[in-house]
Design an enzyme around this catalytic site. Sequence first.
Site, PDB file in Angstrom:
ATOM      1  N   CYS A 162       0.242  61.831 -40.727  1.00  9.65           N
ATOM      2  CA  CYS A 162       1.353  60.891 -40.922  1.00  9.65           C
ATOM      3  C   CYS A 162       1.344  60.180 -42.263  1.00  9.65           C
ATOM      4  CB  CYS A 162       1.413  59.879 -39.784  1.00  9.65           C
ATOM      5  SG  CYS A 162       0.068  58.666 -39.731  1.00  9.65           S
TER       6      CYS A 162
ATOM      7  N   HIS B 248      -0.502  54.481 -36.982  1.00  4.00           N
ATOM      8  CA  HIS B 248       0.556  55.420 -37.357  1.00  4.00           C
ATOM      9  C   HIS B 248       1.466  54.806 -38.404  1.00  4.00           C
ATOM     10  CE1 HIS B 248       3.534  58.510 -37.274  1.00  4.00           C
ATOM     11  NE2 HIS B 248       4.472  57.660 -36.890  1.00  4.00           N
TER      12      HIS B 248
ATOM     13  N   ASP C 153      10.865  59.004 -39.731  1.00  2.25           N
ATOM     14  CA  ASP C 153       9.459  59.343 -39.497  1.00  2.25           C
ATOM     15  C   ASP C 153       9.296  60.859 -39.469  1.00  2.25           C
ATOM     16  OD1 ASP C 153       6.844  59.559 -38.701  1.00  2.25           O
ATOM     17  OD2 ASP C 153       7.045  58.321 -36.910  1.00  2.25           O
TER      18      ASP C 153
END
Length: 285
Positions: free
Chosen positions: A78, A117, A134
């Site tokens: 991420c 995250h 995202d």
Amino acid sequence: MPDSTRTTTPFDLDAYLDRIGWEGERRPDAATLRGVHLAHLRAVPFENLDALGGTAPSLDLADLTAKLVHGRRRGGYCYEHNTLFAAALEALGLRVTRLAARVVVGADRFEDRPRTHMALLAEIPGDPRPYLADVGFGAVGSLLEPVPLTADTEFHDAGRRHRLVHAPRSGPLEMWVLESYQGREGASDGDWVAQYAFTLEPFEQPDYEVINWHIATNPRSPFSRRPYAQFLTPDGHVLLDGDRFTATGDDGTVTERKLTDEDEVRRLLAGDFGIDVPEGLALLG
């Protein structure tokens, strides 16, 4: 600990858009935001091979460009994906706030999960609604396109169903939760499943450097112990988690199988995920 010194690197937007196959407009608008977001997910896989090899991947923009843009046959997790994507959005003229979220899939209490995250809040000039964006959430419940930051509204993003809700929280900032609808197409027994929870507090590069180092090197982190990769295919989603391969079709059908040896895992990553495994890296331990 990592070096948290931030470098200033000119972003090569042309090379990035070529990498993801985007030939559309380069305007700071909702259509471009949605299109580039989906194109990124269709081109760059999610994978943790650097962490599996004992190395915290660099979040320097030049290093990310070399690995995810020019490398072609690698991906990242991420912090890598969303750091790169944030730079692309800013180059396109959008304003981006970097967020930190708690991954809460399967959690009894959101507070039991740390903020590990990275997600993004994108603002389009002239549009009063910010968008949750995202491209780095490695799960079948991830967003395929950005969704407006609006509570209690169902969004259909490239075939998936998501909504944002508020959750109770002590403190001055509202807690937002991204939920994904899980169930087979046309079935009535699906359910809304919380994916991650976040507030709108901005996080900075040094914050992610610390989190990235922890996730990559902590022996208790799942990303440091087993291979994990996921990729959006033309007809669904594929996932490698340790020695387990799962394919989820666009209609919600799921097939699973266990992988038996190192060579099989390497062939799978090369063929289904488009990932070349670094030489000498042991995948199954």
